[in-house]
Design a protein around this motif. Structure first.
Motif, PDB file in Angstrom:
ATOM      1  N   GLU A  12     -58.365  67.217   1.955  1.00  0.00           N
ATOM      2  CA  GLU A  12     -57.649  66.088   1.381  1.00  0.00           C
ATOM      3  C   GLU A  12     -56.420  65.767   2.224  1.00  0.00           C
ATOM      4  O   GLU A  12     -55.866  66.632   2.896  1.00  0.00           O
ATOM      5  CB  GLU A  12     -57.221  66.429  -0.056  1.00  0.00           C
ATOM      6  CG  GLU A  12     -58.383  66.649  -1.002  1.00  0.00           C
ATOM      7  CD  GLU A  12     -57.925  67.101  -2.376  1.00  0.00           C
ATOM      8  OE1 GLU A  12     -56.757  67.499  -2.515  1.00  0.00           O
ATOM      9  OE2 GLU A  12     -58.723  67.041  -3.314  1.00  0.00           O
ATOM     10  N   ARG A  14     -52.854  65.376   3.552  1.00  0.00           N
ATOM     11  CA  ARG A  14     -51.773  66.315   3.307  1.00  0.00           C
ATOM     12  C   ARG A  14     -50.788  65.750   2.293  1.00  0.00           C
ATOM     13  O   ARG A  14     -50.314  64.616   2.411  1.00  0.00           O
ATOM     14  CB  ARG A  14     -51.047  66.677   4.591  1.00  0.00           C
ATOM     15  CG  ARG A  14     -50.009  67.760   4.365  1.00  0.00           C
ATOM     16  CD  ARG A  14     -49.684  68.515   5.628  1.00  0.00           C
ATOM     17  NE  ARG A  14     -49.059  69.790   5.284  1.00  0.00           N
ATOM     18  CZ  ARG A  14     -49.728  70.877   4.973  1.00  0.00           C
ATOM     19  NH1 ARG A  14     -51.050  70.859   4.984  1.00  0.00           N
ATOM     20  NH2 ARG A  14     -49.118  72.003   4.643  1.00  0.00           N
ATOM     21  N   GLU A  15     -50.456  66.568   1.307  1.00  0.00           N
ATOM     22  CA  GLU A  15     -49.533  66.151   0.267  1.00  0.00           C
ATOM     23  C   GLU A  15     -48.096  66.195   0.771  1.00  0.00           C
ATOM     24  O   GLU A  15     -47.792  66.818   1.792  1.00  0.00           O
ATOM     25  CB  GLU A  15     -49.677  67.058  -0.954  1.00  0.00           C
ATOM     26  CG  GLU A  15     -51.063  67.055  -1.564  1.00  0.00           C
ATOM     27  CD  GLU A  15     -51.157  68.054  -2.697  1.00  0.00           C
ATOM     28  OE1 GLU A  15     -50.836  67.668  -3.828  1.00  0.00           O
ATOM     29  OE2 GLU A  15     -51.506  69.209  -2.430  1.00  0.00           O
ATOM     30  N   GLN A  16     -47.216  65.552   0.014  1.00  0.00           N
ATOM     31  CA  GLN A  16     -45.799  65.573   0.352  1.00  0.00           C
ATOM     32  C   GLN A  16     -44.967  65.638  -0.922  1.00  0.00           C
ATOM     33  O   GLN A  16     -45.389  65.165  -1.986  1.00  0.00           O
ATOM     34  CB  GLN A  16     -45.401  64.305   1.122  1.00  0.00           C
ATOM     35  CG  GLN A  16     -45.982  64.203   2.519  1.00  0.00           C
ATOM     36  CD  GLN A  16     -45.475  62.985   3.258  1.00  0.00           C
ATOM     37  OE1 GLN A  16     -44.910  62.069   2.668  1.00  0.00           O
ATOM     38  NE2 GLN A  16     -45.673  62.973   4.575  1.00  0.00           N
ATOM     39  N   SER A  18     -42.026  64.297  -3.206  1.00  0.00           N
ATOM     40  CA  SER A  18     -41.645  62.900  -3.414  1.00  0.00           C
ATOM     41  C   SER A  18     -40.335  62.552  -2.719  1.00  0.00           C
ATOM     42  O   SER A  18     -40.079  61.398  -2.407  1.00  0.00           O
ATOM     43  CB  SER A  18     -41.525  62.606  -4.914  1.00  0.00           C
ATOM     44  OG  SER A  18     -40.474  63.381  -5.494  1.00  0.00           O
ATOM     45  N   GLY A 181     -51.345  69.617  -7.956  1.00  0.00           N
ATOM     46  CA  GLY A 181     -50.848  69.291  -6.629  1.00  0.00           C
ATOM     47  C   GLY A 181     -49.362  69.511  -6.463  1.00  0.00           C
ATOM     48  O   GLY A 181     -48.655  69.947  -7.387  1.00  0.00           O
ATOM     49  N   TYR A 259     -44.709  70.188   3.666  1.00  0.00           N
ATOM     50  CA  TYR A 259     -44.941  69.074   2.743  1.00  0.00           C
ATOM     51  C   TYR A 259     -43.819  68.039   2.785  1.00  0.00           C
ATOM     52  O   TYR A 259     -43.822  67.095   2.012  1.00  0.00           O
ATOM     53  CB  TYR A 259     -45.085  69.591   1.312  1.00  0.00           C
ATOM     54  CG  TYR A 259     -46.319  70.432   1.077  1.00  0.00           C
ATOM     55  CD1 TYR A 259     -47.580  69.966   1.424  1.00  0.00           C
ATOM     56  CD2 TYR A 259     -46.223  71.694   0.502  1.00  0.00           C
ATOM     57  CE1 TYR A 259     -48.709  70.741   1.209  1.00  0.00           C
ATOM     58  CE2 TYR A 259     -47.349  72.472   0.278  1.00  0.00           C
ATOM     59  CZ  TYR A 259     -48.583  71.996   0.632  1.00  0.00           C
ATOM     60  OH  TYR A 259     -49.700  72.767   0.422  1.00  0.00           O
ATOM     61  N   ARG A 367     -58.169  70.553  -3.463  1.00  0.00           N
ATOM     62  CA  ARG A 367     -57.052  71.176  -4.172  1.00  0.00           C
ATOM     63  C   ARG A 367     -57.518  71.851  -5.457  1.00  0.00           C
ATOM     64  O   ARG A 367     -57.123  72.972  -5.777  1.00  0.00           O
ATOM     65  CB  ARG A 367     -55.998  70.114  -4.481  1.00  0.00           C
ATOM     66  CG  ARG A 367     -54.720  70.650  -5.089  1.00  0.00           C
ATOM     67  CD  ARG A 367     -53.711  69.524  -5.232  1.00  0.00           C
ATOM     68  NE  ARG A 367     -54.169  68.504  -6.157  1.00  0.00           N
ATOM     69  CZ  ARG A 367     -54.200  67.206  -5.897  1.00  0.00           C
ATOM     70  NH1 ARG A 367     -53.854  66.760  -4.708  1.00  0.00           N
ATOM     71  NH2 ARG A 367     -54.608  66.332  -6.804  1.00  0.00           N
TER      72      ARG A 367
END
Length: 520
Positions: A12, A14-16, A18, A181, A259, A367
């Protein structure tokens, strides 16, 4: 799906986090854990009282913050959890990343148990279920401890329902948060729990300071023994406390930094995290020793005569005794054990995020699959290994080897590999200064290349020698060989196996940004 197709499969996006606040709260949530509340006060008291703050501050500035910044630089520059980030530093370093993942996994399976204990005692607080003999309640009625010496039986499958039920609840909550997440799970939990933790523990400290004998407790904690500063053991204790409380050198801050957005300030938030963590430790020390002063006053004894001023005994034996003695005790107990649950849970989430992210990146897992798969395996091991009548001794032993051998060895390997072998400290310093408002100077490189490795190597060698010569807590040598040194073997073998497994995604098509020209 063919092997060729699997090789090109992508995880997936890449998450970050906020934003900067979410990152800071999450990093604080990881750093502020059980050790801040039950370890620091006792370590300070036993190592010079107020004088301990001098080596403690030196350790923070020369080891804690520099290694924290190193973790940030590696994770943010190479955009991955520990295995991927280290591989991108140098291919053969991937094994070090998996060693850190194994440390996180091992710590998680027993750390969750302590949170389950705190959850149980939170409920017990409302009617003071522990009665008058809190020691007998904790080890007897609650844990039903079968073995206090590490001798036969080493291990039983006699489950303790009072531990098992809250432990299952803890793992269920962990899986839900990880599956949600980084932004919707990890970050939101910390947005809720960290302010609540500071409010709850703040109320507890204020209440403690109003109790009879509180001043005696504070005097015991902060009266300086300046002669202690000349003792090398006090300095090692200070470096150890800083090192273990900041969540550095075992993958957490590398993963969290990965992240963050490309253009994200690293050093200033790092200072906020470091000083918030240390500030909370001192704050916790005030509350804990004010309460200990009250207990000593009630029992008409000196602080030094009290049993259990640090560790699980402080939390689950001494503090229930304090709660039973004070006015509005149930409320005080709920605040204390509620604080333990929140501090422990935010740290546990950060520990397992390292494992989850690593599996997502190497094996292309989603995830949700990573959260459920890793969570269920860890939960089963946690339940079988630590919710039985022999769980306390196993937990104590595994914790000692995972922390004092595993994490310290990881830190030594990281600083030596990056600073000495690969000579990449200049690149890491360049990255920090390129994206941050607060610039780091050559002092940082000196701490990473020289001071950190020397101090940490001394800590590691002295601890290994002590464990070999003196054993641990009087436990049987054969038991320590299996549960203690066996833990180290598990870390190494697990790291080796995971390193040798094939990547299901392409890890090496990556260009570090900003481009480094080779000048430090």
């Amino acid at each position: 799906m063919s092997d060729a197709q699997r090789t090109t499969a992508q995880p997936e996006k890449r998450e970050q986090f906020s934003g900067q606040l979410g990152f800071i709260l999450s990093a604080i949530g990881s750093a502020v854990g059980l050790g801040n509340i039950w370890r620091f006060p006792g370590v300070a008291y036993e190592n010079g009282g107020g004088a301990f703050l001098v080596p403690y501050l030196v350790a923070l500035l020369t080891a804690g913050i520099p290694i924290l910044f190193l973790d940030y630089a590696i994770g943010h520059r190479f955009r991955g959890s520990a295995p991927l980030a280290f591989r991108r530093v140098k291919r053969w370093l991937e094994g070090l990343g998996w060693f850190q993942v194994m440390i996180c996994f091992v710590i998680a399976v027993y750390y969750a148990v302590i949170i389950a204990w705190a959850l149980s005692f939170f409920v017990y607080s409302f009617d003071l279920s522990w009665g008058d003999d809190t020691a007998a309640f904790f080890t007897g009625s609650y844990l039903q401890l079968a073995d206090v010496g590490g001798a036969d039986p080493w291990f039983t499958l006699d489950f303790v329902s009072a531990v098992l039920i809250p432990l299952v609840l803890v793992w269920a909550a962990v899986i839900v948060v990880l599956a949600a997440g980084v932004a919707k799970g990890v970050e939101k939990v910390n947005f809720l729990f960290i302010p609540l933790l500071f409010l709850a523990f703040g109320a507890l400290v204020v209440r403690s300071l109003t109790l009879p004998g509180a001043v005696d407790g504070l005097n015991a904690l902060f009266t300086p023994d300046w002669g202690a500063i000349a003792d090398p053991a006090v300095w090692i204790a200070a470096y150890g406390q800083i090192f273990f409380s900041l969540s550095i050198a075992f993958g957490i801050m590398i993963t969290y930094a990965s992240y963050r957005k490309r253009r994200a300030n690293l050093t200033s938030p790092g200072l906020v995290v470091a000083f918030a963590n240390s500030g909370f430790e001192i704050f916790a020390g005030i509350g804990v020793f004010a309460a200990l002063g009250f207990l000593a006053n009630q029992q008409a004894v000196a602080i030094a005569e009290l049993e259990g001023i640090s560790g699980p005994i402080l939390a689950f034996v001494t503090f229930p005794a304090i709660v039973s003695e004070m006015p509005a005790g149930p409320l005080f107990g709920a605040l204390f054990f509620g604080s333990l649950v929140m501090a422990g849970f935010t740290s546990l989430i950060s520990i397992l995020q390292v494992v989850s992210a690593s599996f997502q990146e190497k094996f292309g897992w989603t995830r949700t699959r990573a959260a459920v798969g890793i969570g269920l395996v860890a939960a089963v091991i946690s339940v079988v290994g630590f919710s039985t009548t022999t769980g306390l001794i196993a937990l104590d032993t595994v914790d000692n080897w995972a922390n004092n051998i595993g994490i310290v060895a990881s830190a030594v390997a990281t600083t030596v590999a990056v600073g000495w072998v690969l000579r990449r400290s200049g690149e890491m310093r360049f990255h920090l200064n390129s994206v941050s408002t607060l610039q780091v100077g050559r002092w940082w490189s000196f701490c990473i290349i020289v001071l950190g490795p020397v101090v940490l190597t001394y800590m590691l060698v002295s601890r290994i020698v002590s464990l070999i010569q003196d054993g641990y807590e009087g436990y049987a040598e054969t038991y320590l060989g299996v549960a203690g040194w066996g833990t180290v073997v598990l870390l190494v073998v697990g790291a080796a196996v995971l390193t040798l497994m094939r990547w299901r995604v392409e890890p090496d098509k990556f260009d570090a940004w900003p481009t480094y020209g080779g000048k430090s």
